[in-house]
Design a protein around this motif. Structure first.
Motif, mmCIF file in Angstrom:
data_model
loop_
_atom_site.group_PDB
_atom_site.id
_atom_site.type_symbol
_atom_site.label_atom_id
_atom_site.label_comp_id
_atom_site.label_asym_id
_atom_site.label_seq_id
_atom_site.Cartn_x
_atom_site.Cartn_y
_atom_site.Cartn_z
ATOM 1 N N ILE A 67 0.873 -1.178 0.000
ATOM 2 C CA ILE A 67 0.000 0.000 0.000
ATOM 3 C C ILE A 67 0.910 1.227 0.000
ATOM 4 C CG2 ILE A 67 -1.446 1.371 1.544
ATOM 5 C CD1 ILE A 67 -2.941 -1.131 2.275
ATOM 6 N N CYS A 68 0.725 2.099 -0.985
ATOM 7 C CA CYS A 68 1.571 3.282 -1.098
ATOM 8 C C CYS A 68 0.711 4.549 -1.079
ATOM 9 C CB CYS A 68 2.365 3.258 -2.401
ATOM 10 S SG CYS A 68 3.663 2.026 -2.411
ATOM 11 N N PRO A 69 1.326 5.682 -0.732
ATOM 12 C CA PRO A 69 0.590 6.944 -0.839
ATOM 13 C C PRO A 69 0.218 7.181 -2.298
ATOM 14 C CG PRO A 69 2.694 7.259 0.276
ATOM 15 C CD PRO A 69 2.708 5.879 -0.289
ATOM 16 N N ARG A 70 -0.873 7.882 -2.528
ATOM 17 C CA ARG A 70 -1.245 8.181 -3.914
ATOM 18 C C ARG A 70 -0.196 9.106 -4.529
ATOM 19 N NH1 ARG A 70 -5.749 6.661 -6.167
ATOM 20 N NH2 ARG A 70 -7.272 5.625 -4.875
ATOM 21 N N PRO A 71 0.007 8.990 -5.844
ATOM 22 C CA PRO A 71 1.071 9.791 -6.466
ATOM 23 C C PRO A 71 0.835 11.301 -6.336
ATOM 24 C CG PRO A 71 -0.224 8.570 -8.111
ATOM 25 C CD PRO A 71 -0.625 8.064 -6.774
ATOM 26 N N ASP A 72 -0.422 11.712 -6.167
ATOM 27 C CA ASP A 72 -0.674 13.153 -6.031
ATOM 28 C C ASP A 72 -0.828 13.559 -4.567
ATOM 29 O OD1 ASP A 72 -3.038 11.885 -5.567
ATOM 30 O OD2 ASP A 72 -4.267 13.191 -6.831
ATOM 31 N N SER A 73 -0.299 12.744 -3.653
ATOM 32 C CA SER A 73 -0.544 13.033 -2.233
ATOM 33 C C SER A 73 0.076 14.367 -1.800
ATOM 34 C CB SER A 73 -0.051 11.893 -1.348
ATOM 35 O OG SER A 73 1.335 11.785 -1.410
ATOM 36 N N GLN A 74 1.174 14.749 -2.428
ATOM 37 C CA GLN A 74 1.778 16.033 -2.039
ATOM 38 C C GLN A 74 0.859 17.197 -2.416
ATOM 39 O OE1 GLN A 74 5.684 16.991 -3.563
ATOM 40 N NE2 GLN A 74 5.824 18.784 -2.274
ATOM 41 N N GLU A 75 0.338 17.113 -3.634
ATOM 42 C CA GLU A 75 -0.570 18.155 -4.113
ATOM 43 C C GLU A 75 -1.821 18.230 -3.230
ATOM 44 O OE1 GLU A 75 -3.308 18.389 -7.998
ATOM 45 O OE2 GLU A 75 -1.384 17.390 -8.294
ATOM 46 N N VAL A 76 -2.354 17.058 -2.887
ATOM 47 C CA VAL A 76 -3.553 17.019 -2.045
ATOM 48 C C VAL A 76 -3.237 17.577 -0.655
ATOM 49 C CG1 VAL A 76 -5.247 15.478 -0.951
ATOM 50 C CG2 VAL A 76 -4.573 15.113 -3.329
ATOM 51 N N ALA A 77 -2.073 17.211 -0.128
ATOM 52 C CA ALA A 77 -1.677 17.706 1.196
ATOM 53 C C ALA A 77 -1.612 19.237 1.191
ATOM 54 C CB ALA A 77 -0.331 17.114 1.596
ATOM 55 N N GLN A 78 -1.028 19.782 0.141
ATOM 56 C CA GLN A 78 -0.912 21.239 0.060
ATOM 57 C C GLN A 78 -2.285 21.886 -0.041
ATOM 58 O OE1 GLN A 78 1.877 22.363 -2.989
ATOM 59 N NE2 GLN A 78 3.629 21.728 -1.771
ATOM 60 N N LYS A 79 -3.158 21.253 -0.810
ATOM 61 C CA LYS A 79 -4.507 21.802 -0.998
ATOM 62 C C LYS A 79 -5.237 21.920 0.336
ATOM 63 C CE LYS A 79 -6.270 20.566 -5.029
ATOM 64 N NZ LYS A 79 -6.841 19.615 -5.985
ATOM 65 N N PHE A 80 -5.073 20.922 1.188
ATOM 66 C CA PHE A 80 -5.809 20.905 2.448
ATOM 67 C C PHE A 80 -4.971 21.402 3.627
ATOM 68 C CE2 PHE A 80 -8.093 17.989 -0.267
ATOM 69 C CZ PHE A 80 -9.400 18.393 -0.065
ATOM 70 N N GLY A 81 -3.765 21.866 3.342
ATOM 71 C CA GLY A 81 -2.931 22.422 4.405
ATOM 72 C C GLY A 81 -2.500 21.395 5.424
ATOM 73 N N ILE A 82 -2.298 20.150 4.969
ATOM 74 C CA ILE A 82 -1.835 19.126 5.893
ATOM 75 C C ILE A 82 -0.434 18.684 5.478
ATOM 76 C CG2 ILE A 82 -4.137 18.386 6.564
ATOM 77 C CD1 ILE A 82 -4.070 16.174 4.618
ATOM 78 N N GLN A 83 0.206 17.920 6.338
ATOM 79 C CA GLN A 83 1.585 17.531 6.070
ATOM 80 C C GLN A 83 1.675 16.036 5.811
ATOM 81 O OE1 GLN A 83 4.493 19.183 8.767
ATOM 82 N NE2 GLN A 83 3.029 20.720 9.421
#
Lengths: 651, 169
Positions: free
Chosen positions: A496-512
């Motif tokens: 199980i891996c993080p989704r490839p766009d997880s960085q973009e999603v994290a930035q969108k929601f202000g999470i780390q």
């Protein structure tokens, strides 16, 4: 003039701090600092008796400032603020020195740790001297919750909130909710089919009056803060009128275009107009515009001709929805590790090397083979190898344990035996069967005939040039021999891996994100749903690999977090905003474009800047840039920070 | 300039001297990263002491100068990675400021190696420990910052040029 009366409270934290830092020396050091009238140490300052020490001193000794030297303020600042408040001291008159996470735990040498702890306490006492009372403010909360991701975590959270009587928007990127769980066949350890337990919940989501379901949609922008998020959602054009469509499926039958079905993990086909799987919710198709002949050539329109209720809308456009939410739950799930990055596994090179989700589809009664476990040529395998830890527990890929693979491997072994006559070789590094009834399930499968558990990591998959069979190389670490096992099918239990766009999603929601790329929880054990962004919660495999029971638990937990926000009806916002001194401000306006929240405006009449405290979030960037020192960041003002600098440098 | 139990004056520096490094860390990323270093029990030199601010954007150049003035031999500013700032873009302001500020430091006779700006996320405990280790090592090699007079001497003609520049810019 004497300064305010300061009390210093040094916490041992059992042996966490006291095991490294000399508690007596620190207490005595603090007692000697100016304005300190009482200095105490105690085993657990956060415990009731510990807090009572502080409260009693505030009342009896008339303390005006409190300094607690203990763990990180991220851990217990609220605890000690509350203790002060209970005793009648404004909670903003309390300061913490972080002598655990940032001192005792990171320092080898006890003497150096004690010295550092002194510096940190000195710094905190210095700041405390200049603290000022502040009053919390409250703002109203929008009663709606946004949930992003319609897998089992998001579904569970949506249902819990809706059943509690609050409104939910559930946004899913794919044409149907269900997520990865909808792809699974049987689920361990009870072997009930995923669809049987999931689809009733999916249907409930679609039917619940409190849930607005937006599939084929994505969140584009998130603004605002806890209680008052403003979210922009793009609802992509399905190219059908959802109100008219009755889900009869005629369009899908007649559509002449066939493309690989993502839902079938590349094993089956779908049409250009399609619902991804039979139990899809909503059961309304979408037109895949990239592959549809009409969008490519302007001709075809077969679906439009055959659609009984005339629901096809080729000219439909994306819809932009903006809505306010009080809380947000991010439940965006995982992506499976791509085994083709490691050539040793032969994935992508050999037809019958498949990954776990592909096996789920093969074994699934509604999958491409109707639930038969078959090789690419349509024959039944005589031997199957299952490899654990593909892409996990491997410093070349992901270091973490993907957690579910041992159990899915055991399940796969059982399913292969149930449906075929093939011998099964299960290649494991360690067998981790951690959950309720898991070990029992494993024991049951171990006892089944013709399943061979081999302790060793499947190192390489090759093809025997003579027989054409796949050969799996493994070091059997129990027998101490190298083996080459001929099989017809290899199942790679990929991580199980993080989704490839997880960085973009994290930035969108202000999470780390944590170092492994999964979303970062506020506290690994005690705040697994909270994030650093107040009001944004996480649930499911976007946080870390987990099985269905844990995912459901976390989804429900995130719902409780969101309900806490929306039921409260109001949230406390920090009073640590910036303020302008009208007498010092020269009206230069340097600060105005620096504010990321447009909270600073220029008062033309007075010729000075002014801060809108409702918009200000207290970052202090303006204060750092004001040439005349007119802008002050409350609770982090120049006087307080200068005093801290003097304190850390003094020791 | 002394460590506990080994009271040596700076004049007798040499062996006994221990560098002091002040770290200004933003609450949301770097401070959390520093906490994670602790939770992970990573070890780094005790010479580095942390001051929490809400955003790296709060760190005025004056704070850095104040730290050097108070006897720090090195200063670290830690913020969120670009795009991750809790306050949208405070870290960009910090970065812009840094570019100008580093030139100013040289004019004060403070070697660039004593000041470092790093993006450290809440998940990067290992990076925090590494940066702390590196900075303390770099500062140790540079030696004590010394008094203001020494510093101005070291800045060669730069101090004079600033004087000749006039005005209060």
């Amino acid at each position: 003039m004497p300064g305010p009366k300061i009390g210093v409270y040094v916490c041992h934290c059992g042996s966490n701090i006291a095991g490294k830092v000399d508690m007596d020396a620190l207490r005595e050091f603090a007692a000697e600092l100016p304005d300190v009238v009482v200095s105490r140490d105690y085993k657990y300052m956060c415990s009731d008796p510990g807090q009572d020490l502080i409260k009693a001193d505030i009342k009896e000794k008339g303390l005006e400032r409190v300094v607690v030297a203990s763990c990180s303020p991220r851990m217990h600042e609220p605890t000690f603020k509350r203790a002060c408040q209970d005793a009648g001291l404004n909670p903003y008159l309390m300061e913490m020195a972080n002598i655990r996470e940032q001192c005792s735990w990171v320092t080898e040498d006890a003497e150096a740790a004690t010295q550092k702890a002194k510096a940190l306490v000195h710094s905190a006492v210095n700041k405390a001297r200049h603290l000022e009372p502040l009053e919390d403010k409250t703002v109203p909360v929008d009663p709606k919750t946004l949930i992003v991701g319609g897998g089992i975590a998001g579904i569970e959270a949506a249902l819990k909130i809706a059943e509690a009587g609050k409104e939910v928007y559930l946004v899913e990127r794919e044409p149907s909710i269900g997520g990865n769980m909808a792809k699974l066949d049987k689920t361990f350890p009870t072997l009930d089919c995923a669809a049987c337990i999931l689809t009733p919940k999916m249907v409930s989501v679609a039917q619940h009056p409190n849930i607005t379901l937006l599939t084929y949609s994505e969140v584009e922008k998130v603004e605002g803060y806890i209680g008052n998020f403003e979210v922009t959602i793009r609802k992509r054009a399905r190219s059908i009128d959802e109100k008219l469509c009755n889900g009869c499926g005629t369009c899908q039958e007649k559509c002449p275009i066939k493309v690989p079905n993502e839902f079938e993990e590349g094993l089956g086909m779908r049409k250009a107009i399609y619902t991804p799987f039979p139990q899809a919710v909503p059961n309304k198709p979408v037109i895949d515009r990239e592959n549809c002949t009409y969008y490519k050539t302007g001709k075809c329109k077969i679906c439009e001709r055959v659609c009984p209720p005339k629901a096809i809308r080729f000219d439909q456009e994306d819809e932009i929805i903006t809505e306010k939410f009080g809380a947000i739950i991010v439940a965006t799930g995982y992506q499976l590790f791509d085994p083709s990055v490691g050539p040793q596994w032969g994935y992508g090179r050999y037809d019958n090397v498949i990954h776990g989700l592909q096996f789920e589809r093969l074994s699934n009664a509604s999958g491409p083979t109707g639930g038969k476990i078959l090789l690419k040529d349509g024959s039944e395998p005589e031997a199957v190898a299952i490899l654990h830890c593909v892409g996990s527990r491997d410093t070349n890929y992901a270091e973490y344990c993907s957690r579910i693979c041992c159990m899915t491997s055991v399940k796969f072994a059982h399913l292969v035996r149930e449906k075929t006559n093939a011998k099964v070789y299960d290649l494991y590094m360690d067998m981790r069967t951690f959950g309720k009834q898991y070990e029992e399930f494993y024991n049951r499968v171990v006892a089944e005939r013709d399943i061979y558990f081999i302790r060793g990591k499947g190192a390489e998959v090759m093809q025997d040039p003579e027989t054409g069979k796949l050969l799996v190389r493994v070091e059997d670490t129990l027998l101490g021999v190298f083996r080459e096992i001929p099989v017809d099918m290899v199942i790679l239990n990929a991580a199980i891996c993080p989704r490839p766009d997880s960085q973009e999603v994290a930035q969108k929601f202000g999470i780390q994100r944590s170092a492994d790329g999964f979303f970062l929880e506020y506290h690994l054990k005690l705040e697994p749903m909270k994030t650093a962004n107040d009001g944004v919660f996480i649930a499911g495999t976007c946080q870390a690999p987990k099985d269905i029971p844990d995912t459901v638990g976390q989804g429900a937990g995130a719902a409780a977090e969101a309900l806490k926000v929306v039921f409260a009806g109001k949230v406390t916002v920090t009073p640590t905003t910036a303020e302008v001194s009208g007498t010092l401000c020269s009206g230069c306006r340097i600060c105005i474009p620096l504010c990321p929240y447009n909270a600073i405006t220029f008062d033309e009449a007075k010729g000075v800047a002014q801060v809108n405290e409702a918009l200000c979030k207290g970052c202090g960037t303006c204060a750092a840039s004001c040439p005349s020192g007119a802008l002050r960041a409350k609770h982090f003002d120049n006087r307080q920070l200068y005093a801290q600098i003097e304190g850390v440098c003094a020791e | 300039m002394t460590q506990a139990g080994s009271p040596k004056s700076q004049a007798a520096a040499g062996e006994g001297w221990e560098p002091k490094v002040v770290a200004f860390l933003c609450n949301w990323c770097s401070y959390t990263g520093a906490d994670l270093a602790g939770i992970s029990r990573l070890k780094y030199p005790a010479n580095l002491r942390i001051i929490r601010v809400m955003c790296s954007g709060r760190v005025s150049p004056a704070f850095v100068l104040k730290a050097f003035h108070e006897g720090a031999d090195g200063v670290l500013v830690g913020g969120c990675h670009p795009g991750d700032c809790h306050y949208l873009e405070g870290n960009y302001k910090t970065l812009k400021r840094k570019l100008v500020f580093e030139r100013l430091l040289e004019q004060f006779g403070i070697e660039p190696g004593r000041f470092r700006l790093e993006w450290i996320s809440g998940g990067e405990g290992d990076k925090f420990a590494r940066v702390a280790e590196e900075l303390v090592k770099a500062v140790r090699e540079l030696g004590p910052l010394g008094s203001t007079a020494e510093r101005l001497g070291r800045a060669d003609g730069l101090a004079l040029r600033a004087e000749g520049g006039g005005g209060n810019a």
